[in-house]
Motif scaffolding. Structure first.
Motif, PDB file in Angstrom:
ATOM      1  N   LEU A   1       0.853  -1.186   0.000  1.00  0.00           N
ATOM      2  CA  LEU A   1       0.000   0.000   0.000  1.00  0.00           C
ATOM      3  C   LEU A   1       0.890   1.237   0.000  1.00  0.00           C
ATOM      4  O   LEU A   1       1.723   1.405   0.901  1.00  0.00           O
ATOM      5  CB  LEU A   1      -0.911   0.000   1.230  1.00  0.00           C
ATOM      6  N   ILE A   2       0.730   2.095  -1.002  1.00  0.00           N
ATOM      7  CA  ILE A   2       1.509   3.333  -1.124  1.00  0.00           C
ATOM      8  C   ILE A   2       0.535   4.494  -1.027  1.00  0.00           C
ATOM      9  O   ILE A   2      -0.358   4.646  -1.868  1.00  0.00           O
ATOM     10  CB  ILE A   2       2.291   3.374  -2.447  1.00  0.00           C
ATOM     11  N   VAL A   3       0.683   5.323  -0.002  1.00  0.00           N
ATOM     12  CA  VAL A   3      -0.300   6.371   0.280  1.00  0.00           C
ATOM     13  C   VAL A   3       0.386   7.703   0.542  1.00  0.00           C
ATOM     14  O   VAL A   3       1.528   7.769   1.000  1.00  0.00           O
ATOM     15  CB  VAL A   3      -1.179   6.002   1.493  1.00  0.00           C
TER      16      VAL A   3
ATOM     17  N   PRO B   1       5.459  12.002   1.155  1.00  0.00           N
ATOM     18  CA  PRO B   1       5.241  13.275   1.844  1.00  0.00           C
ATOM     19  C   PRO B   1       4.313  14.232   1.103  1.00  0.00           C
ATOM     20  O   PRO B   1       3.770  15.149   1.710  1.00  0.00           O
ATOM     21  CB  PRO B   1       6.645  13.856   1.946  1.00  0.00           C
ATOM     22  N   ASP B   2       4.156  14.059  -0.204  1.00  0.00           N
ATOM     23  CA  ASP B   2       3.305  14.936  -0.997  1.00  0.00           C
ATOM     24  C   ASP B   2       2.810  14.158  -2.210  1.00  0.00           C
ATOM     25  O   ASP B   2       3.252  13.037  -2.482  1.00  0.00           O
ATOM     26  CB  ASP B   2       4.067  16.203  -1.416  1.00  0.00           C
ATOM     27  N   GLU B   3       1.885  14.754  -2.948  1.00  0.00           N
ATOM     28  CA  GLU B   3       1.286  14.037  -4.071  1.00  0.00           C
ATOM     29  C   GLU B   3       2.285  13.716  -5.184  1.00  0.00           C
ATOM     30  O   GLU B   3       2.289  12.586  -5.697  1.00  0.00           O
ATOM     31  CB  GLU B   3       0.102  14.846  -4.633  1.00  0.00           C
TER      32      GLU B   3
ATOM     33  N   LEU C   1       3.896  -1.169   3.839  1.00  0.00           N
ATOM     34  CA  LEU C   1       3.218   0.115   3.835  1.00  0.00           C
ATOM     35  C   LEU C   1       4.237   1.195   3.491  1.00  0.00           C
ATOM     36  O   LEU C   1       5.323   1.252   4.094  1.00  0.00           O
ATOM     37  CB  LEU C   1       2.597   0.395   5.208  1.00  0.00           C
ATOM     38  N   VAL C   2       3.897   2.035   2.516  1.00  0.00           N
ATOM     39  CA  VAL C   2       4.768   3.110   2.059  1.00  0.00           C
ATOM     40  C   VAL C   2       4.006   4.424   2.177  1.00  0.00           C
ATOM     41  O   VAL C   2       2.858   4.521   1.718  1.00  0.00           O
ATOM     42  CB  VAL C   2       5.211   2.909   0.596  1.00  0.00           C
TER      43      VAL C   2
END
Length: 240
Positions: A31-33, A60-62, A56-57
């Motif tokens: 999961l990369i969020v 810091p920003d879009e 889980l990743v």
């Protein structure tokens, strides 16, 4: 504590640190969020945590999160916490880790009998040990940040080994150990760490050990810690 119960508790810790809704991935999932409030890594970095067969990743920003998704798609779970493998897929400006994450349920603890003393965090003798060890070893140990009593061994008046823990979320005790240069390899870390772990158990906490060196991992293994995953932080090199 069963293995499933331990993993559930550790998942809860890292879900909270990631500051994202939803469960930690399992079954080979990744999961990369986007999570600017993530505590998996320093601010402005990407945090990568593997626990057993899930990763889980947090980005810091879009723009960074999008780059992480594109670059890391299809990467094997184990490779996601290897600095060389991540850097081969992603432009990286800096890296911290990887570090192995290990946890200790009460029924696995192998305590070591030792005559240790307890000092308050910030005591002058602790500061003297930190100064002798130097900034790199001190930062790696985390001893300067503990909020528990510090359990020490002395040679004469000098503290030559010390251990304590920092209180983390979800009733977790992050164990921190430091031994003076020239005194390592003699079992001192295991003796002080055993006292710190015992204190954590008495407080109802789950001990956590984070290690990069083989020597530190050996100490944790001798006390009964179970290695459950790894943590890697990277600072993506994003062109804006």
């Amino acid at each position: 504590m069963t293995g499933d119960a331990l993993l559930t508790r550790v998942h809860g810790l890292w879900e909270r640190l990631a500051a994202v809704p939803g469960p930690f991935p399992t079954g080979g999932g990744v999961l990369i969020v986007h999570s600017p409030r993530s505590r998996l890594c320093p601010p402005g970095w990407a945090g990568i945590v593997r626990l057993e067969d899930g990763v889980l990743v947090t980005g810091p920003d879009e723009p960074s999160t999008g780059m992480l998704r594109r670059a890391l798609a299809g990467t094997p779970v184990d490779a996601l916490v290897r600095a060389d493998a991540v850097a081969a897929r992603l432009p990286v400006a800096d890296v911290l880790g990887p570090a192995v994450l290990a946890y200790l349920p009460t029924d696995r603890f192998r305590p070591v009998a030792a005559q240790v003393a307890a000092l308050p965090a910030g005591h002058d003798d602790i500061r003297a040990l930190i100064a002798a060890a130097g900034p790199e070893d001190t930062e790696e140990s985390g001893l300067a940040d503990v909020d528990s009593p510090v359990f020490v061994l002395r040679d004469g008046a000098d503290v030559v080994a010390a251990a304590g823990y920092t209180s983390w979320p979800e009733s977790t005790a992050h164990v921190c150990v430091l031994t003076a240069p020239g005194r390592r390899g003699r079992g001192l870390a295991r003796r002080t760490a055993s006292a710190a772990v015992g204190h954590a158990f008495d407080a109802g906490l789950l001990p956590q050990w984070r290690a990069r060196s083989k020597a530190s991992r050996r100490v944790a293994g001798a006390l009964g810690f179970r290695e459950m995953g790894a943590q890697l932080s990277v600072r993506p090199d994003v062109v804006r």
